[in-house]
Design an enzyme around this catalytic site. Structure first.
Site, short mmCIF file in Angstrom:
data_model
loop_
_atom_site.label_atom_id
_atom_site.label_comp_id
_atom_site.label_asym_id
_atom_site.label_seq_id
_atom_site.Cartn_x
_atom_site.Cartn_y
_atom_site.Cartn_z
N GLY A 1 44.31 32.78 40.85
CA GLY A 1 44.63 33.61 39.60
C GLY A 1 43.28 35.17 39.62
N SER A 2 43.11 35.79 38.38
CA SER A 2 42.32 36.81 39.13
C SER A 2 41.45 37.15 39.60
CB SER A 2 41.95 37.95 37.44
OG SER A 2 43.44 37.57 36.69
N THR A 3 40.75 35.91 40.14
CA THR A 3 39.20 36.07 41.15
C THR A 3 40.56 36.46 42.53
OG1 THR A 3 39.26 34.26 41.18
CG2 THR A 3 37.61 34.83 39.73
N LYS B 1 42.06 39.05 42.43
CA LYS B 1 42.81 40.84 42.34
C LYS B 1 41.69 40.89 43.64
CE LYS B 1 44.92 40.24 38.55
NZ LYS B 1 44.59 40.29 36.47
#
Lengths: 589, 100
Positions: free
Chosen positions: A298-300, A302
């Site tokens: 997920g966003s990690t 990014k």
């Protein structure tokens, strides 16, 4: 007449003597023949038989090496033990045998299930039966003192983990034969177990041993010093257990490392187990989620997309992205944000973790640079940590990419990684772009042999230092003002990134709206990182399920205590209080 | 019956040889028994040394068990009624937010 009679008698006697002599000669020949048969032709067989009766060879067990933490705390050690067994007694009835088993079991405090198992095996007329393997010498002595018929014991060793569950997943465990089955015990079984020796035992006519001679001395196993810090490990495990309980998560994992060396200081997974009873622990508990579990980060992830964007100069720091548009031109379901955003600059996209913004950034980066950056950070392949069972994760080859993959990958979907891989990527950012491979073994020691250090590790420059510095600044802002504000720590500069992944529901064949994996990864102090930590929690229950809500506070508590333990104190006292702690700064071990 | 008289010198020499032989034999036997005895003592001591080393290792492991952080925390919180300091109760002197 008298003379003739004497001559006849003399001949008769001589004849008898000759017969006797011939008989004796024949007997002597037979005897000699038999001796030749036995001692010449049957020499080898006879010698072997004699040797078998008078001597035997026995294995000398090599003592398994001890496992220490980096400060010298014993984490695993083999200690003397005894194994109690039962042999048949002549004329003993089945009832008497069962009575003996019950008496010995009572003295040992065995459970009723264990007693029943023993009785069942005894009923099957097993001639040799272990009553209890690897028990304490005191317990064995107490049983032997009962003088039960047929009950004996032999020397053995027992793997003992004095800290119980501490670092269970790193240590692993051993089987009854003291062979490593998981963790360091398995991955480093060779140096730990040493080499068995051989002994010659001479026996008398009654086969009683009267002489013991070492033919090949046993080579004791080497001691292993881990990079693990028992105190940090304890802090990580305690905070993780609290978080899993408080959030009702299915499982959780925490890794603490040093970005500047790749050393793993703590690695915890919940649920956990006691390595003293490894074989009775369930597979769920034995699963080391830090390195064996793969999930969509997920966003990690990014951090990787942002790294690629900065490294390729695909975006400028003041460049803006319209995150209000639902239709970004990617096929499939529209990409959503956790809250509505308008126009955000590139740093704001990262700070507020906008999925739409990051998908647009990803498009700007392009497929090949995006894939290359993810691969450079080590996604899709094992990190090479010196533990068993590490998963490689999955970074799809570009040939398998769909038209949506670039957007999905930009926000941490369609990629499977282990928590350790995500932490390593952030470590590279924290460490001026240099990625050190992770490791848990610091030294392999043996006083009898020269010091054997593990093979030297080679670090990789995966990011330019200036790109890493820029990204560190953005990640610091993500904690100060963005989604990671729950990770803020007074007196320290903290950098990090939240992650909230929707889990794929196999029943629905789509991403679930209710099942999430919450995570936070970061490091501190941001300007000179001493530690990096990742926290991952599976399916936190209740209204709070975002990484910034459930994982970031766990990160904060772990890193606060860990930094104090390492002698990294806050830059300014939060509040003037009551207790003055005068402490000297220590060099980080 | 006439017995031949043994010369005094020969008698003394013979006696000396006999005594010497007995001495050597005695010494040899003594040496053998002492070697065997010392061998047994040495073996006993070696066994004792191994046992003591094992005991030290077991005691070190026991010490580690007693000093385990989980146990220390339990004793501190439950027996000694210690608690975590409140936020702001601890002031760090000379803090710098950096590490060496």
């Amino acid at each position: 007449m008298r003379t003739a009679s004497r001559g006849f008698q003399s001949r008769k006697v001589n004849g008898r003597i000759r017969v006797l002599l011939a008989g004796l000669l024949a007997w002597a020949f037979l005897l000699a023949g038999r001796l030749v048969q036995l001692q010449v032709f049957g020499h080898a067989a006879a010698k072997a038989e004699v040797l078998e009766q008078s001597r035997s060879q026995a294995e000398i067990f090599a003592e398994r090496g001890t496992v220490f933490d980096r400060a010298g705390t014993i984490l695993a050690r083999s200690i003397p033990a005894r194994s109690l067994f039962l042999t048949p007694v002549k004329g003993e009835s089945a009832e008497a045998r069962a009575k003996t088993i019950r008496a010995a079991s009572r003295a040992l405090g065995l459970s009723s299930e264990e007693i029943q198992r023993l009785l069942s095996r005894a009923r099957q007329a097993e001639p040799f039966l272990y009553i209890k393997r690897k028990t304490s010498p005191e317990a064995a002595a107490a049983v032997e003192a009962l003088g039960l018929p047929g009950v004996h014991s032999h020397a053995d060793t027992m793997r003992f983990y004095p800290n119980g569950r501490l670092a269970a997943h790193v240590l692993g465990g051993v089987g009854l034969d003291d062979t490593g089955l998981a963790g360091v015990e398995y991955a480093h079984n060779q140096p730990l177990q040493g080499r068995k020796g051989q002994a010659l035992i001479l026996k008398d006519a009654r086969r009683r041993a009267y002489h013991f001679e070492t033919l090949v001395p046993a080579l004791p196993g080497q001691d292993i010093v881990l990079t693990i810090d028992a105190t940090l490990q304890y802090i990580a495990e305690r905070e993780l257990a609290r978080a899993v309980e408080a959030t009702g998560s299915n499982w959780g994992t925490v890794i603490v490392s040093r970005p500047g060396s790749g050393e793993i200081l703590a690695m915890a997974s919940a649920p956990t187990y006691d390595p003293n009873a490894y074989s009775s622990a369930g597979a769920e508990a034995q699963f080391n989620r830090a390195i064996q579990l793969t999930y969509e980060p997920g966003s990690t992830f990014k951090v990787v997309t942002a790294s690629a964007a900065l490294a390729r100069h695909a975006v400028g720091l003041k460049e803006t992205f319209d995150c209000s548009r639902a239709d970004l031109g990617f096929p499939g379901k529209p990409i959503r944000d956790h809250k509505p955003f308008g126009v955000l600059t590139f740093p704001e996209v990262v700070i507020h973790s906008s999925n739409r913004g990051m998908a647009l950034v990803g498009r700007r980066v392009g497929e090949v640079p995006m894939f290359d950056m993810a691969a450079a950070f080590g996604f899709g392949r094992k990190t090479g940590i010196d533990l068993s069972g590490e998963a490689a994760g999955r970074l799809q080859p570009m040939s398998a990419w769909s038209r949506r993959t670039l957007a999905a990958l930009s926000i941490g979907y369609e990629v499977a990684s282990t928590p350790l891989q995500v932490l390593m990527a952030v470590n590279a950012v924290a460490n001026k772009g240099i990625l050190w491979p992770p490791r848990v073994v610091k030294d392999i020691r043996d006083p009898a042999r020269p010091l054997q250090r593990p093979a030297p590790v080679v670090a990789l420059q995966v990011l330019a230092p200036e790109v890493a510095a820029t990204l560190t600044g953005i990640l610091e802002e993500a904690v100060e003002e963005g989604t990671g504000h729950e990770a803020r720590l007074d007196g320290y500069r903290v950098a990090g990134k939240t992650g909230t992944t929707q889990k794929r529901d196999p029943a629905l064949g789509a991403y679930s709206e209710r099942k999430h994996i919450a995570s936070f990864v970061g490091f501190a102090p941001a300007d000179n990182p001493a530690l990096s930590v990742i926290v991952v929690l599976d399916e936190p229950k209740g209204t709070a399920y975002y990484g910034g809500e459930v994982a970031a506070p766990v990160f904060r508590e772990i890193i606060r205590k860990a930094l104090l333990h390492l002698g990294v104190f806050p830059a300014s006292s939060p509040v003037r209080g009551l207790i003055t702690a005068s402490v000297r700064s220590e060099v980080v071990r | 019956m006439i017995r031949k008289k043994i010369p005094r010198r020969q008698a003394i020499l013979g006696l000396a040889v006999l005594v010497l032989t007995l001495l050597i034999l005695t010494f040899y036997l003594r040496h053998l028994t002492e070697t065997a005895r010392l061998g047994l003592v040495q073996r006993d001591l070696e066994v004792r040394l191994i046992r003591l080393r094992d005991e030290v290792k077991a005691l070190e492991a026991k010490k580690a068990e007693l000093l385990s952080l989980a146990r220390v925390e339990t004793v501190a919180r439950q027996d000694l009624r210690l608690d975590d300091p409140e936020a702001g109760q601890v002031i760090f002197e000379g803090g710098g937010g950096t590490h060496k």
